[in-house]
Design a protein around this motif. Structure first.
Motif, PDB file in Angstrom:
ATOM      1  N   ALA A  39     -53.853  14.116 -28.894  1.00 55.65           N
ATOM      2  CA  ALA A  39     -55.078  13.553 -29.471  1.00 55.65           C
ATOM      3  C   ALA A  39     -56.063  13.145 -28.379  1.00 55.65           C
ATOM      4  O   ALA A  39     -57.266  13.417 -28.486  1.00 55.65           O
ATOM      5  N   ALA A  40     -55.563  12.529 -27.329  1.00 53.07           N
ATOM      6  CA  ALA A  40     -56.446  12.093 -26.247  1.00 53.07           C
ATOM      7  C   ALA A  40     -57.065  13.285 -25.521  1.00 53.07           C
ATOM      8  O   ALA A  40     -58.275  13.319 -25.276  1.00 53.07           O
ATOM      9  N   ALA A  41     -56.260  14.283 -25.193  1.00 52.08           N
ATOM     10  CA  ALA A  41     -56.758  15.439 -24.439  1.00 52.08           C
ATOM     11  C   ALA A  41     -57.838  16.186 -25.216  1.00 52.08           C
ATOM     12  O   ALA A  41     -58.898  16.512 -24.664  1.00 52.08           O
ATOM     13  N   PHE A  42     -57.576  16.432 -26.486  1.00 47.27           N
ATOM     14  CA  PHE A  42     -58.547  17.196 -27.259  1.00 47.27           C
ATOM     15  C   PHE A  42     -59.692  16.323 -27.759  1.00 47.27           C
ATOM     16  O   PHE A  42     -60.787  16.825 -28.021  1.00 47.27           O
ATOM     17  N   GLY A  43     -59.468  15.023 -27.842  1.00 47.93           N
ATOM     18  CA  GLY A  43     -60.572  14.112 -28.129  1.00 47.93           C
ATOM     19  C   GLY A  43     -61.591  14.118 -26.999  1.00 47.93           C
ATOM     20  O   GLY A  43     -62.800  14.130 -27.237  1.00 47.93           O
ATOM     21  N   ALA A  82     -45.010  26.576 -30.308  1.00 42.47           N
ATOM     22  CA  ALA A  82     -46.189  26.207 -31.095  1.00 42.47           C
ATOM     23  C   ALA A  82     -45.735  25.207 -32.151  1.00 42.47           C
ATOM     24  O   ALA A  82     -44.650  25.326 -32.708  1.00 42.47           O
ATOM     25  N   ASP A  83     -46.575  24.222 -32.402  1.00 45.99           N
ATOM     26  CA  ASP A  83     -46.203  23.170 -33.345  1.00 45.99           C
ATOM     27  C   ASP A  83     -47.430  22.776 -34.157  1.00 45.99           C
ATOM     28  O   ASP A  83     -48.446  22.355 -33.591  1.00 45.99           O
ATOM     29  N   LEU A  84     -47.338  22.919 -35.475  1.00 47.37           N
ATOM     30  CA  LEU A  84     -48.440  22.555 -36.366  1.00 47.37           C
ATOM     31  C   LEU A  84     -48.816  21.083 -36.196  1.00 47.37           C
ATOM     32  O   LEU A  84     -49.992  20.732 -36.218  1.00 47.37           O
ATOM     33  N   LEU A  85     -47.821  20.219 -36.014  1.00 43.91           N
ATOM     34  CA  LEU A  85     -48.114  18.793 -35.846  1.00 43.91           C
ATOM     35  C   LEU A  85     -48.887  18.522 -34.553  1.00 43.91           C
ATOM     36  O   LEU A  85     -49.730  17.623 -34.514  1.00 43.91           O
ATOM     37  N   ASP A  86     -48.607  19.293 -33.513  1.00 43.75           N
ATOM     38  CA  ASP A  86     -49.397  19.161 -32.283  1.00 43.75           C
ATOM     39  C   ASP A  86     -50.852  19.532 -32.546  1.00 43.75           C
ATOM     40  O   ASP A  86     -51.774  18.848 -32.109  1.00 43.75           O
ATOM     41  N   LEU A  88     -52.423  19.443 -35.403  1.00 43.54           N
ATOM     42  CA  LEU A  88     -53.030  18.398 -36.238  1.00 43.54           C
ATOM     43  C   LEU A  88     -53.398  17.172 -35.395  1.00 43.54           C
ATOM     44  O   LEU A  88     -54.440  16.554 -35.614  1.00 43.54           O
ATOM     45  N   ALA A  89     -52.554  16.831 -34.423  1.00 42.35           N
ATOM     46  CA  ALA A  89     -52.874  15.725 -33.516  1.00 42.35           C
ATOM     47  C   ALA A  89     -54.102  16.058 -32.676  1.00 42.35           C
ATOM     48  O   ALA A  89     -54.955  15.195 -32.437  1.00 42.35           O
ATOM     49  N   ASP A  90     -54.219  17.311 -32.242  1.00 44.29           N
ATOM     50  CA  ASP A  90     -55.390  17.745 -31.476  1.00 44.29           C
ATOM     51  C   ASP A  90     -56.667  17.557 -32.301  1.00 44.29           C
ATOM     52  O   ASP A  90     -57.657  16.996 -31.820  1.00 44.29           O
ATOM     53  N   VAL A  91     -56.638  18.035 -33.534  1.00 44.43           N
ATOM     54  CA  VAL A  91     -57.816  17.955 -34.402  1.00 44.43           C
ATOM     55  C   VAL A  91     -58.113  16.499 -34.769  1.00 44.43           C
ATOM     56  O   VAL A  91     -59.280  16.088 -34.794  1.00 44.43           O
TER      57      VAL A  91
END
Length: 115
Positions: A39-43, A82-86, A88-91
């Motif tokens: 979340a922090a990186a993609f934020g 690959a992880d869908l939850l990752d 979702l955290a990115d978005v």
């Protein structure tokens, strides 16, 4: 456009790529802390794009697409997946940094039952 910020966004995207290219055993973050890192990186990436002059939708869309490509890239890195939850955290991180609250849209909020 603020070209300096967009250049920083490009450098940041390359840093994300290099970090995600590390084999799984070298990452060192366990769940749920890895989600905060995502979340922090993609934020930060979304914020750099937005403050670089891109429209809100473009900043979010490009960040979400880059996050998707990052997850796809990890399919080919030993010990990573690959992880869908990752994703979702990115978005979610991008939405938080851009100040997007899905519940704040009047078009959504006013769809409830009328009394």
């Amino acid at each position: 456009m603020r070209w300096g910020r967009l250049l920083l966004a490009l450098v940041w995207a390359m840093a994300i790529y290099l970090a995600s290219a590390q084999p799984g055993g070298q990452v060192g973050l366990s769940s749920p802390w890895d989600k905060f890192a995502h979340a922090a990186a993609f934020g930060v990436l979304a914020w750099l794009l937005r403050t670089g002059g891109l429209p809100l939708a473009a900043s979010l869309g490009l960040t979400a697409l880059y996050a998707l490509s990052d997850e796809f890239h990890q399919l080919y890195v030993p010990g990573r997946q690959a992880d869908l939850l990752d994703w979702l955290a990115d978005v979610a991180g991008a939405m938080i940094s851009l100040g997007i609250d899905p519940g704040s849209d009047p078009a959504i909020r006013n769809k409830g039952p009328r009394m």
